[in-house]
Design a protein around this motif. Structure first.
Motif, short mmCIF file in Angstrom:
data_model
loop_
_atom_site.label_atom_id
_atom_site.label_comp_id
_atom_site.label_asym_id
_atom_site.label_seq_id
_atom_site.Cartn_x
_atom_site.Cartn_y
_atom_site.Cartn_z
N SER A 206 0.12 16.49 13.68
CA SER A 206 -0.90 17.51 13.95
C SER A 206 -2.28 16.97 13.59
CB SER A 206 -0.62 18.77 13.10
OG SER A 206 -0.89 18.45 11.75
N ILE A 207 -3.30 17.71 14.01
CA ILE A 207 -4.67 17.33 13.68
C ILE A 207 -4.86 17.31 12.16
CG2 ILE A 207 -7.07 18.18 13.78
CD1 ILE A 207 -6.57 18.90 16.71
N GLN A 208 -4.25 18.29 11.48
CA GLN A 208 -4.38 18.36 10.02
C GLN A 208 -3.82 17.09 9.37
OE1 GLN A 208 -3.30 20.79 11.98
NE2 GLN A 208 -4.89 22.33 11.64
N ASP A 209 -2.66 16.62 9.85
CA ASP A 209 -2.05 15.39 9.30
C ASP A 209 -3.01 14.22 9.48
OD1 ASP A 209 0.22 16.97 9.11
OD2 ASP A 209 1.07 16.19 10.98
N LEU A 210 -3.57 14.14 10.70
CA LEU A 210 -4.49 13.02 11.00
C LEU A 210 -5.68 13.03 10.06
CD1 LEU A 210 -5.65 11.62 14.37
CD2 LEU A 210 -7.38 12.46 12.81
N MET B 154 0.85 -1.20 0.00
CA MET B 154 0.00 0.00 0.00
C MET B 154 0.89 1.25 0.00
SD MET B 154 -3.09 1.35 0.21
CE MET B 154 -4.12 -0.09 0.47
N ASP B 155 0.66 2.15 -0.96
CA ASP B 155 1.43 3.39 -1.00
C ASP B 155 0.64 4.51 -0.34
OD1 ASP B 155 3.68 2.43 -2.27
OD2 ASP B 155 2.70 2.54 -4.24
N TYR B 156 1.02 4.85 0.85
CA TYR B 156 0.31 5.90 1.59
C TYR B 156 0.73 7.27 1.07
CZ TYR B 156 -1.26 2.36 4.86
OH TYR B 156 -1.86 1.27 5.41
N PRO B 157 -0.15 8.27 1.23
CA PRO B 157 0.22 9.62 0.77
C PRO B 157 1.31 10.23 1.65
CG PRO B 157 -1.86 9.68 1.96
CD PRO B 157 -1.47 8.24 1.87
N GLN B 158 1.99 11.23 1.12
CA GLN B 158 3.02 11.92 1.89
C GLN B 158 2.34 12.88 2.87
OE1 GLN B 158 6.48 11.71 1.71
NE2 GLN B 158 6.09 9.89 0.49
N VAL B 159 2.23 12.44 4.11
CA VAL B 159 1.62 13.29 5.14
C VAL B 159 2.63 13.40 6.26
CG1 VAL B 159 -0.30 13.48 6.77
CG2 VAL B 159 -0.70 12.46 4.54
N LYS B 160 2.74 14.58 6.87
CA LYS B 160 3.71 14.76 7.96
C LYS B 160 3.39 13.82 9.11
CE LYS B 160 4.04 19.24 8.65
NZ LYS B 160 4.14 20.31 9.57
N GLY B 161 4.44 13.29 9.74
CA GLY B 161 4.24 12.32 10.81
C GLY B 161 5.06 11.09 10.49
N ARG B 162 4.96 10.08 11.38
CA ARG B 162 5.77 8.86 11.19
C ARG B 162 4.86 7.72 10.73
NH1 ARG B 162 7.58 6.22 16.49
NH2 ARG B 162 8.11 4.12 15.79
N LEU B 163 5.30 6.98 9.72
CA LEU B 163 4.54 5.81 9.25
C LEU B 163 5.45 4.59 9.30
CD1 LEU B 163 1.75 5.15 7.58
CD2 LEU B 163 3.37 4.83 5.74
#
Ligand SMILES: Cc1cc2nc3c(=O)[nH]c(=O)nc-3n(C[C@H](O)[C@H](O)[C@H](O)COP(=O)(O)OP(=O)(O)OC[C@H]3O[C@@H](n4cnc5c(N)ncnc54)[C@H](O)[C@@H]3O)c2cc1C
Length: 293
Positions: free
Chosen positions: A36-40, A1-10
């Motif tokens: 952040s809430i926006q990342d979530l 699965m290729d997740y989008p580039q979102v700030k945070g740790r995956l």
């Protein structure tokens, strides 16, 4: 699965046992810690669009996670920890440590959260579950909430839009995720008295709870007018063990992990205790922990 580039740790193939206080569980396909809430919100919306199941965790202190692991994405809220103090009010994000917040409010001479000094969860989950102790609950302090609805919409809720019960809330019933909350505290002249109360609460917990082993707090809800621990002890379960899952010798409503306990062992203990207590006392014990499958 290729997740989008979102700030945070995956992280992919991540052991769930590292995400809960019971230290039990197989692997999650992927775990995301938003900054952040926006990342979530961005990640959750992407998962919804792609039909990917999402499961939320705070500090994992009230969950039994499955041996088979979890498919989809586990989102851990602990990076959402902004806090804003406004006199006797605090606005705090979901991932903030409840114990830390209790200590900080006491240090500011504010009363209301001292009951929470030994509850090792996040503020967001505590609100959703209406965590409490010593006759007080966090729900009594909540004045406003920002939530993420099941449709991934952000919504502000004011008093009257939500309600609380014994270790439950209207938020849980409709599947709202708490993003932040506004808590109303009261001023207290004697801040030292507050610290003394919290020291006593902690001493009592250390004396009566098996904090030396991984656990998830009380396993069963207290039946009306009684205590689950009392009934389980009376039924003779204290110290009984299935593999590495053991009914605590200190407190019969705690099941501790003596090493490599599995979710299956805990579930079997739970079922056997329920059946035995029902046979002996006619009381049906209901789990307080969230059993995730
Ligand atoms: C030693 C010990 C003592 C404890 N003592 C107490 C006590 O005295 N009183 C008490 O009430 N509890 C107690 N607990 C249980 C637990 O700490 C609390 O219920 C706590 O509030 C759970 O927070 P968490 O972040 O660990 O939640 P998690 O276990 O991570 O999640 C619990 C549930 O809440 C959901 N959730 C997580 N975050 C959110 C969010 N932001 N919005 C909505 N839902 C969310 C999860 O999906 C899950 O269903 C104790 C636990 C331990 C280990």
């Amino acid at each position: 699965m290729d997740y989008p580039q979102v700030k945070g740790r995956l992280e992919k193939d991540y052991p769930l046992k590292k995400l809960c206080t019971w230290r039990i569980g197989g692997k999650a396909d992927a775990v995301f810690w938003p900054e952040s809430i926006q990342d979530l919100v961005q990640m959750v919306r992407w998962c919804k669009q792609n039909d990917l199941p999402v499961f939320f965790l705070g500090r994992g202190s009230n969950v039994l996670l499955p041996d088979a692991g979890l498919r989809g994405l586990v989102v851990v809220t602990t990076g959402l920890n902004k806090v804003t103090w406004q006199q006797q009010t605090v606005i705090v994000e979901a991932g903030y440590s409840l114990m830390l917040l209790a200590r900080e409010t006491a240090a500011k001479g504010l009363q209301g959260l001292e009951f929470a000094c030994g509850i090792p969860g996040t503020v967001g989950a505590a609100v959703a579950i209406n965590a409490g102790a010593y006759g007080a609950t966090i729900g009594d302090l909540v004045r406003q909430l920002t939530v993420l609805t099941a449709e991934a919409e952000i919504c502000t809720l004011k008093q009257g839009d939500f309600s609380f019960g014994y270790r439950t809330s209207s938020l849980q019933k409709v599947g709202f995720l708490v993003l932040d909350c506004t808590l109303q505290l009261s001023p207290l002249a004697d801040a030292n008295g507050l610290k003394e109360t919290m020291t006593q609460y902690m001493a009592k917990r250390r004396k009566t709870q098996p904090l030396e082993y991984p656990n998830a707090g009380s396993v069963f809800r207290n039946p009306v007018g009684d205590s689950a621990g009392r009934l389980i002890e009376l039924a003779g379960w204290k110290g009984r063990r299935l593999g590495d899952a053991q009914v605590s010798e200190k407190h019969a409503n705690f099941i501790v992990n003596r090493g490599n306990a599995t979710s299956e062992q805990v579930l079997r203990l739970i079922a056997e205790i329920q059946q035995d207590v029902h046979t002996k006392f006619g009381v049906r014990l209901e789990p307080e922990i969230k059993i995730i499958s």
